[in-house]
Motif scaffolding. Structure first.
Motif, PDB file in Angstrom:
ATOM      1  N   ASP A 174       0.860  -1.185   0.000  1.00  0.00           N
ATOM      2  CA  ASP A 174       0.000   0.000   0.000  1.00  0.00           C
ATOM      3  C   ASP A 174       0.895   1.233   0.000  1.00  0.00           C
ATOM      4  OD1 ASP A 174      -2.046   1.806   0.216  1.00  0.00           O
ATOM      5  OD2 ASP A 174      -2.386   1.461   2.362  1.00  0.00           O
ATOM      6  N   ILE A 175       1.228   1.700  -1.179  1.00  0.00           N
ATOM      7  CA  ILE A 175       2.127   2.842  -1.351  1.00  0.00           C
ATOM      8  C   ILE A 175       1.530   3.764  -2.400  1.00  0.00           C
ATOM      9  CG2 ILE A 175       3.593   1.827  -3.161  1.00  0.00           C
ATOM     10  CD1 ILE A 175       4.952   3.688  -0.124  1.00  0.00           C
ATOM     11  N   GLY A 176       1.762   5.064  -2.255  1.00  0.00           N
ATOM     12  CA  GLY A 176       1.101   6.024  -3.135  1.00  0.00           C
ATOM     13  C   GLY A 176       1.618   6.031  -4.557  1.00  0.00           C
ATOM     14  N   PHE A 177       2.936   5.889  -4.719  1.00  0.00           N
ATOM     15  CA  PHE A 177       3.541   5.927  -6.057  1.00  0.00           C
ATOM     16  C   PHE A 177       4.975   5.450  -5.951  1.00  0.00           C
ATOM     17  CE2 PHE A 177       4.549   9.946  -4.068  1.00  0.00           C
ATOM     18  CZ  PHE A 177       5.807  10.300  -4.512  1.00  0.00           C
ATOM     19  N   PHE A 178       5.584   5.214  -7.102  1.00  0.00           N
ATOM     20  CA  PHE A 178       7.000   4.902  -7.175  1.00  0.00           C
ATOM     21  C   PHE A 178       7.694   5.921  -8.076  1.00  0.00           C
ATOM     22  CE2 PHE A 178       5.514   0.663  -5.882  1.00  0.00           C
ATOM     23  CZ  PHE A 178       6.430   0.394  -4.871  1.00  0.00           C
ATOM     24  N   GLU A 179       8.983   6.122  -7.802  1.00  0.00           N
ATOM     25  CA  GLU A 179       9.784   7.033  -8.623  1.00  0.00           C
ATOM     26  C   GLU A 179      11.052   6.308  -9.063  1.00  0.00           C
ATOM     27  OE1 GLU A 179       9.965  11.365  -7.923  1.00  0.00           O
ATOM     28  OE2 GLU A 179      12.064  11.005  -7.394  1.00  0.00           O
ATOM     29  N   VAL A 180      11.454   6.542 -10.310  1.00  0.00           N
ATOM     30  CA  VAL A 180      12.694   5.963 -10.826  1.00  0.00           C
ATOM     31  C   VAL A 180      13.533   7.059 -11.457  1.00  0.00           C
ATOM     32  CG1 VAL A 180      11.679   3.691 -11.251  1.00  0.00           C
ATOM     33  CG2 VAL A 180      11.690   5.397 -13.089  1.00  0.00           C
ATOM     34  N   HIS A 181      14.847   6.827 -11.508  1.00  0.00           N
ATOM     35  CA  HIS A 181      15.746   7.720 -12.212  1.00  0.00           C
ATOM     36  C   HIS A 181      15.657   7.437 -13.703  1.00  0.00           C
ATOM     37  CE1 HIS A 181      18.518   8.502  -8.487  1.00  0.00           C
ATOM     38  NE2 HIS A 181      17.338   9.071  -8.392  1.00  0.00           N
ATOM     39  N   ALA A 182      15.353   8.464 -14.465  1.00  0.00           N
ATOM     40  CA  ALA A 182      15.119   8.285 -15.896  1.00  0.00           C
ATOM     41  C   ALA A 182      16.307   7.651 -16.598  1.00  0.00           C
ATOM     42  CB  ALA A 182      14.783   9.641 -16.526  1.00  0.00           C
ATOM     43  N   GLU A 183      17.510   8.036 -16.221  1.00  0.00           N
ATOM     44  CA  GLU A 183      18.704   7.578 -16.935  1.00  0.00           C
ATOM     45  C   GLU A 183      18.922   6.069 -16.820  1.00  0.00           C
ATOM     46  OE1 GLU A 183      18.946  11.869 -16.717  1.00  0.00           O
ATOM     47  OE2 GLU A 183      18.445  10.336 -15.224  1.00  0.00           O
ATOM     48  N   ASN A 184      18.312   5.422 -15.844  1.00  0.00           N
ATOM     49  CA  ASN A 184      18.441   3.975 -15.698  1.00  0.00           C
ATOM     50  C   ASN A 184      17.566   3.204 -16.685  1.00  0.00           C
ATOM     51  OD1 ASN A 184      20.270   4.201 -13.578  1.00  0.00           O
ATOM     52  ND2 ASN A 184      18.682   4.155 -12.013  1.00  0.00           N
ATOM     53  N   TYR A 185      16.735   3.921 -17.430  1.00  0.00           N
ATOM     54  CA  TYR A 185      15.774   3.269 -18.323  1.00  0.00           C
ATOM     55  C   TYR A 185      15.882   3.776 -19.760  1.00  0.00           C
ATOM     56  CZ  TYR A 185      13.805   1.486 -14.020  1.00  0.00           C
ATOM     57  OH  TYR A 185      13.647   0.848 -12.820  1.00  0.00           O
ATOM     58  N   MET A 186      16.982   4.390 -20.107  1.00  0.00           N
ATOM     59  CA  MET A 186      17.132   4.959 -21.449  1.00  0.00           C
ATOM     60  C   MET A 186      17.719   3.951 -22.433  1.00  0.00           C
ATOM     61  SD  MET A 186      18.170   8.942 -20.810  1.00  0.00           S
ATOM     62  CE  MET A 186      16.941  10.109 -20.199  1.00  0.00           C
ATOM     63  N   VAL A 187      17.120   2.772 -22.442  1.00  0.00           N
ATOM     64  CA  VAL A 187      17.417   1.736 -23.421  1.00  0.00           C
ATOM     65  C   VAL A 187      16.079   1.194 -23.917  1.00  0.00           C
ATOM     66  CG1 VAL A 187      19.673   1.106 -22.475  1.00  0.00           C
ATOM     67  CG2 VAL A 187      17.601   0.007 -21.595  1.00  0.00           C
ATOM     68  N   ALA A 188      16.122   0.445 -25.012  1.00  0.00           N
ATOM     69  CA  ALA A 188      14.865   0.006 -25.624  1.00  0.00           C
ATOM     70  C   ALA A 188      14.194  -1.123 -24.855  1.00  0.00           C
ATOM     71  CB  ALA A 188      15.118  -0.429 -27.070  1.00  0.00           C
ATOM     72  N   GLY A 189      14.981  -2.023 -24.257  1.00  0.00           N
ATOM     73  CA  GLY A 189      14.387  -3.182 -23.599  1.00  0.00           C
ATOM     74  C   GLY A 189      15.224  -3.638 -22.430  1.00  0.00           C
TER      75      GLY A 189
END
Length: 292
Positions: free
Chosen positions: A40-55
């Motif tokens: 039960d958590i309101g939201f999650f946050e991620v660092h964008a640069e960790n996901y700047m690949v296609a897959g």
């Protein structure tokens, strides 16, 4: 350049704001536990640069978690305060990521991290003068135009000040928000760290900010050391539990802004998920004590 009126129209068309609850930074070591337990958590946050690949596995798990929770994207590499132009390739990758996940919020730092082709992997401080102000505003406008949405700008943690500065940090931030229409990510730990390091009053700093523009709050822990003169030196290391002084300042902030989406940040010495969840629950208690 995106005008304030067009920014308002864009913001109305975007996903709703983050819920006025506590959220957590999403770490890879917690992917499976989050999916298995649906906390039960309101939201999650991620660092964008960790996901700047296609897959890859990061996208696999983030896609599944995004189906269940609101998401905030937090950038650490745009170098908005840098003297050179923004990296167009980085901005394009960011736009692709935002299109893919439709986050409720995107934020970046009032800092610089690159010089020419060199990326320094740090969030470095700015001189607060008219030249820097103009450059930062142009960069914020460029980001908002490329992303077709308003962004949040985070107040920095700093350890030195420039003699050439002609504006207080709070006036500098206020003017950026007035000129660009961006929002404020109020990092309460950064406020406390910087004010202790520069011998200022944290509450006075908060009071001088444009609190009407706050769209998200960050809470984190700090490390403590001494400088070369033996004075107290706080370091924003995101590697410790949140200090009581920061919780107290957060309580004062909520009295001013009301309930606000609040992220618990932990990037170093990441504990078990239950320990982070306990801090989020403590923030939820604080949120429940203030009126909307």
């Amino acid at each position: 350049m995106m005008t304030l009126s067009s920014l308002h129209a864009v913001s109305q068309a975007q996903a709703p704001a983050l819920p006025r609850r506590a959220g957590l930074g999403l770490k890879p070591e917690h992917f499976i536990e989050v999916l298995d337990t649906s906390p039960d958590i309101g939201f999650f946050e991620v660092h964008a640069e960790n996901y700047m690949v296609a897959g890859g596995p990061f996208h696999h798990y983030l896609g599944l978690i995004r189906e269940q929770y609101p998401l905030s994207l937090h950038g650490v590499g745009l170098s908005i305060g840098g003297e050179g132009p923004l990296c167009r390739a980085h901005l394009a990758r960011l736009a692709t990521l935002i299109e893919r996940y439709q986050p409720h919020s995107f934020s970046e730092h009032l800092a610089w991290s690159s010089h020419g082709p060199v990326f320094l992997n740090d969030l470095l401080p700015l001189a607060y003068d008219s030249t820097t102000l103009q450059r930062v505003c142009e960069h914020v406008d460029q980001v908002q135009s490329a992303l077709k949405r308003p962004m949040l700008l985070e107040n920095p943690s700093t350890y030195l000040q420039f003699q050439r500065s002609t504006l207080d940090e709070t006036d500098f931030i206020s003017e950026i928000i007035r000129r660009t229409g961006c929002g404020l990510l109020l990092d309460v730990n950064n406020v406390y760290v910087s004010c202790i390091n520069h011998q200022r009053d944290p509450q006075s700093y908060v009071d001088a900010l444009p609190l009407h523009a706050v769209g998200e709050i960050h809470l984190a822990g700090f490390a403590e050391d001494t400088d070369s003169l033996g004075d107290r030196l706080l370091i924003d290391d995101h590697g410790s539990p949140i200090d009581n002084a920061v919780w107290q300042l957060y309580e004062r902030v909520l009295e001013r802004v009301g309930p606000m989406a609040t992220l618990i940040e932990r990037d170093n010495q990441v504990p078990a998920f239950n320990a982070l969840l306990a801090e989020a629950q403590h923030a939820e208690w604080h949120l429940s004590q203030v009126s909307p």
